[in-house]
Scaffold this active site. Structure first.
Site, mmCIF file in Angstrom:
data_model
loop_
_atom_site.group_PDB
_atom_site.id
_atom_site.type_symbol
_atom_site.label_atom_id
_atom_site.label_comp_id
_atom_site.label_asym_id
_atom_site.label_seq_id
_atom_site.Cartn_x
_atom_site.Cartn_y
_atom_site.Cartn_z
ATOM 1 N N ASP A 165 0.838 -1.205 0.000
ATOM 2 C CA ASP A 165 0.000 0.000 0.000
ATOM 3 C C ASP A 165 0.871 1.252 0.000
ATOM 4 O OD1 ASP A 165 0.887 -0.186 2.587
ATOM 5 O OD2 ASP A 165 -1.098 -0.085 3.523
ATOM 6 N N SER A 166 2.214 1.051 0.000
ATOM 7 C CA SER A 166 3.130 2.169 -0.236
ATOM 8 C C SER A 166 2.897 2.750 -1.633
ATOM 9 C CB SER A 166 4.589 1.717 -0.076
ATOM 10 O OG SER A 166 4.844 0.550 -0.829
ATOM 11 N N LYS A 190 -1.429 -9.355 2.784
ATOM 12 C CA LYS A 190 -0.706 -8.911 3.980
ATOM 13 C C LYS A 190 -1.582 -7.938 4.759
ATOM 14 C CE LYS A 190 3.124 -6.102 3.819
ATOM 15 N NZ LYS A 190 2.689 -4.886 4.533
ATOM 16 N N GLU A 210 -1.709 -5.520 8.521
ATOM 17 C CA GLU A 210 -0.909 -4.925 9.599
ATOM 18 C C GLU A 210 -1.605 -5.128 10.942
ATOM 19 O OE1 GLU A 210 -0.081 -0.799 8.776
ATOM 20 O OE2 GLU A 210 0.853 -1.253 6.852
ATOM 21 N N GLU A 241 8.917 -4.291 10.631
ATOM 22 C CA GLU A 241 9.393 -3.012 10.102
ATOM 23 C C GLU A 241 9.937 -2.127 11.208
ATOM 24 O OE1 GLU A 241 6.680 -1.129 7.385
ATOM 25 O OE2 GLU A 241 7.855 0.732 7.319
HETATM 26 O O1 KIV Z 1 3.596 -1.138 1.658
HETATM 27 C C1 KIV Z 1 4.778 -1.511 1.709
HETATM 28 O O2 KIV Z 1 5.596 -1.229 0.813
HETATM 29 C C2 KIV Z 1 5.199 -2.289 2.862
HETATM 30 C C3 KIV Z 1 6.665 -2.547 3.015
HETATM 31 C C4 KIV Z 1 7.360 -1.329 3.478
HETATM 32 C C5 KIV Z 1 6.923 -3.709 3.916
HETATM 33 O O3 KIV Z 1 4.396 -2.694 3.648
#
Ligand code: KIV
Length: 272
Positions: free
Chosen positions: A52-53, A121, A123, A190
């Site tokens: 989600d980055s 994934k 969090e 992280e």
């Molecule tokens: O969204 C992302 O890129 C991430 C990584 C920094 C692990 O969760």
């Protein structure tokens, strides 16, 4: 522990667990589009994370919170069309899984059905236990994410290192164990102290993939645009830059502009 590197034709969640058993480190990078994913997969990466980055890197938002499920599906399906070998893990975006396990399952199913991603994934730890369990009941592999969890940035207030204090470190260790017991196939840690990350990795049988978590874990992940030096304003200590693409690309764009303005481009051979 054997150090012989096994060849994997196709990476699965089981391959990652085998890699940990065999002492082979896991490589993971982000990608959000077809072209980048094709290059990253072709280079032999084990895992692509459609993170989600993308909210920051692709859309220019300050945080990861605004990105939507539809946008994540768009990015993930572009990546899936590009890859031949790696495992593709897709982030469930903020607001699509917290607190409501039915919603979490629906979101994960949409990712799997509409993008073709291989795993999701999420969090968090104990607070999203029910969401993780429910997704797992549908046979969808889940990767956990603890430590600095950017979707909670407004709770933390800053992007500094997490779990430096004993209480938070203890909660992180408990959450990591819980994620393994629930059935997660791997875990991202992280921005936590290297000593703590090593302790967690050694206590679990599932792989722990670190970003800013030192070298005692089972693999590493970076945001591709950061390691290529495209995002030159972002400079955390953990980031190793393998190129200065910001400079290289700026030079290429400047040359193109000069060539267009001067009439040098296109030349005789570059036309019909
Ligand atoms: O969204 C992302 O890129 C991430 C990584 C920094 C692990 O969760």
């Amino acid at each position: 522990m054997s150090t012989a590197k096994k060849e994997y034709k196709r990476i699965t969640v089981k391959s990652l667990i085998d890699m940990k058993k065999n002492g082979e480190k896991i490589s993971m990078l982000t990608a959000y589009d077809y072209t980048m994913a094709k290059i990253v997969d072709g280079a032999g990466i084990d895992v692509i994370l459609v993170g989600d980055s993308a909210s920051n890197v692709m859309a220019g938002h300050e945080t990861t919170l605004p990105i939507t499920l539809d946008q994540m599906i768009y990015h993930a399906s572009s990546v899936i069309r590009a890859i031949d070998r790696c495992l593709v893990v897709v982030d469930l975006p903020f607001g699509t899984y917290q607190g409501n396990s039915r919603q979490a399952l629906d979101s994960a199913i949409r990712i799997m059905k509409e993008s073709g991603g291989h795993a999701v994934k999420l969090e968090g730890g104990a607070e999203i236990e029910q969401s993780i369990s429910r997704i797992l009941t549908a046979g969808i592999p889940v990767m956990g994410h603890l430590g600095l969890t950017p979707q909670s940035i407004y709770k933390f207030g800053t992007y500094t290192v997490r779990a430096k204090e004993e209480e938070e470190a203890q909660k992180l260790k408990e959450d990591a164990l819980l994620l393994e017991q629930l059935g997660c196939f791997a875990l991202v840690l992280e921005k936590v102290p290297a000593k703590l990350a090593k302790e967690v990795a050694e206590s679990l049988s599932i792989p722990v993939i670190g970003i800013g978590a030192g070298n005692g874990v089972d693999g590493q992940v970076l945001v591709t645009h950061d390691m290529l030096g495209m995002t030159h304003e972002f400079n955390p200590r953990f980031l190793r830059r393998y190129l200065d693409l910001y400079k290289e690309m700026t030079g290429a764009f400047e040359s193109y502009i000069t060539d267009v303005k001067s009439g040098d481009f296109p030349n005789d051979k570059e036309q019909y």
